[in-house]
Design a protein around this motif. Structure first.
Motif, PDB file in Angstrom:
ATOM      1  N   TYR A 288      -7.530   4.699  -8.243  1.00  0.00           N
ATOM      2  CA  TYR A 288      -7.784   3.989  -6.993  1.00  0.00           C
ATOM      3  C   TYR A 288      -8.811   2.879  -7.208  1.00  0.00           C
ATOM      4  CZ  TYR A 288      -5.461   7.942  -4.674  1.00  0.00           C
ATOM      5  OH  TYR A 288      -4.558   8.887  -4.266  1.00  0.00           O
TER       6      TYR A 288
ATOM      7  N   ASP B 238     -10.162   5.677  -0.193  1.00  0.00           N
ATOM      8  CA  ASP B 238      -8.782   6.051  -0.526  1.00  0.00           C
ATOM      9  C   ASP B 238      -8.645   7.557  -0.728  1.00  0.00           C
ATOM     10  OD1 ASP B 238      -8.017   3.393  -0.374  1.00  0.00           O
ATOM     11  OD2 ASP B 238      -8.413   3.026  -2.498  1.00  0.00           O
TER      12      ASP B 238
ATOM     13  N   HIS C  12       0.803  -1.224   0.000  1.00  0.00           N
ATOM     14  CA  HIS C  12       0.000   0.000   0.000  1.00  0.00           C
ATOM     15  C   HIS C  12       0.840   1.280   0.000  1.00  0.00           C
ATOM     16  CE1 HIS C  12      -3.521  -2.612   1.138  1.00  0.00           C
ATOM     17  NE2 HIS C  12      -3.999  -1.886   0.163  1.00  0.00           N
TER      18      HIS C  12
ATOM     19  N   TYR D 108       0.336   6.798   4.403  1.00  0.00           N
ATOM     20  CA  TYR D 108      -0.266   5.574   3.866  1.00  0.00           C
ATOM     21  C   TYR D 108       0.270   4.351   4.594  1.00  0.00           C
ATOM     22  CZ  TYR D 108      -2.831   7.793   0.061  1.00  0.00           C
ATOM     23  OH  TYR D 108      -3.731   8.537  -0.664  1.00  0.00           O
TER      24      TYR D 108
END
Length: 400
Positions: free
Chosen positions: A140, A327, A120, A343
């Protein structure tokens, strides 16, 4: 070398596709082992809770590495971090095929989880650095779709290969396929660059405590913990719960999870368009979570067999539709120059939830509480709505 934002749709599509493949591989390997649990339970004569602990250890390692990987991405760039993590996951999957006992699988899944932890922070750093802002919602969405496709393919491939050749051969074959995919991505490494933080060398964990204590970022982290506890627990043990609690065959029960994951893929696709057309991403996320909670509660009442697959597909669709908005909510809460670290921290909540869910639900199955497992899923999704609302309430006035 830092990447400058590309101008062409073709390059954006190439970057999105490559990152999507990497993410799909990550999700594929997350579900490579759980479909084999009924076979492992027989061969090694172990309880469900111990198998759940195996998954918990995987995600504990992933969460720790994911947090640290955010710093690595900001300092060294995303490409070496991503490719190194992928190599660990694939090679450890091959190694798992040779485990002589359940005890040997625990250190092996630590290696697998450590490799999984990089995805990620690296993925989103690459997308944010290379894809035009107007296409990020769809980027995304595609990222999530590939992840769900990896989830959907894994149970079929894992259980199917094990049925044909045995569980050891299945793991070895899946790991080798992963190594081949890594080789392909290496040939496209020029598209996997990311921007490094100017002060990356000075950014330490202690120096970033203030960043992680921001209310919006903490609320995002809490969302991932709660929602993932529900979803990963469901993905890991729903087939076993349907079989043990409602007498549904393992073949149909595994098909229900595939329907859930394919429904999630469709939901993510639609969610990308929803995210691109509204600024109220909290409303999209809350609506999807509410629908998922209601449907999960219905599953606990043992729906008729003809409705089982559609119901699981609908749960997947509802939760999948929240993904792109989720996201973008995280991106809105992220200060400039802190993409990797934020993140890494926020998405480590995925691993915390993934660690808790399988152990929790495994214990419930050991105590004959299969129907109640779906009620717990519903409650957790309702709690996740509160975290989404909190993110909106405390969002910084000038997000990065």
């Amino acid at each position: 070398m830092d990447a400058s934002p590309p101008q062409s749709f073709r390059r954006d599509a190439r970057v999105i596709g490559l990152v999507g493949v990497a993410h799909g591989l990550s999700h594929f390997f997350q579900l490579a082992l759980p479909p084999l649990f009924p076979l492992l339970r027989i061969e090694f004569d172990v309880p469900w809770a111990l198998l759940g602990a195996l998954v918990g250890v995987y995600y504990a390692a992933s969460g720790i590495v994911q947090f640290v990987a955010g710093f690595w991405v900001d300092r060294f760039g995303a490409r070496p971090v991503l490719l190194g993590g992928m190599a660990l996951v694939a090679s450890a999957t091959v190694l798992a095929a040779f485990a002589p006992s359940i005890a040997w699988l625990f250190p092996i899944v630590v290696i697998m989880g450590a490799g999984n932890g990089v995805f990620h922070p690296a993925d989103f750093a690459i997308l944010n650095a290379n894809v035009a802002p107007r296409r990020l919602g769809h980027a995304y969405s595609t990222h999530g779709i590939f992840g769900n496709l990896g989830y959907a393919i894994a149970p079929i491939a894992s259980f199917g290969l094990a049925s044909l050749f045995g569980w050891r051969e299945a793991l070895a074959l899946m790991g080798l396929v992963g190594i081949v995919v890594i080789g392909v991505l290496v040939t496209q490494r020029g598209y996997l660059t990311s921007q490094r933080a100017d002060d990356g060398k000075r950014q330490t964990i202690l120096g970033s405590v203030g960043l992680f204590r921001q209310a919006a970022i903490l609320a995002c982290f809490a969302y991932f913990v709660v929602q993932t506890t529900a979803s990963i627990g469901l993905q890991t043990f729903a087939p076993s719960a349907l079989n043990a609690g409602f007498g549904i065959t393992l073949a149909l029960a595994n098909s229900a999870i595939t329907a859930y994951l394919l429904g999630g893929t469709a939901g993510i696709f639609v969610g990308g368009f929803l995210a691109a057309r509204t600024d109220r991403h909290d409303r999209v996320a809350s609506a999807g979570l509410l629908a998922g909670a209601i449907l999960a509660a219905l599953i606990a009442t043992s729906p008729p067999l003809p409705l089982l697959l559609p119901t699981f597909a609908a749960v997947g669709f509802a939760l999948g539709a929240t993904g792109p908005s989720r996201d973008l909510i995280v991106r809105s809460a992220t200060p400039k120059g802190a993409s990797g670290r934020v993140y890494g921290f926020v998405y480590s909540g995925l691993d915390v939830g993934s660690m808790l869910g399988p152990v929790w639900f495994g214990l419930m199955l050991d105590h004959g509480m299969a129907p109640q497992m779906f009620i717990v899923v519903a409650v957790l999704l309702l709690v996740a709505i509160m975290t989404v609302v909190q993110v909106r309430r405390v969002m910084p006035a000038h997000p990065g």
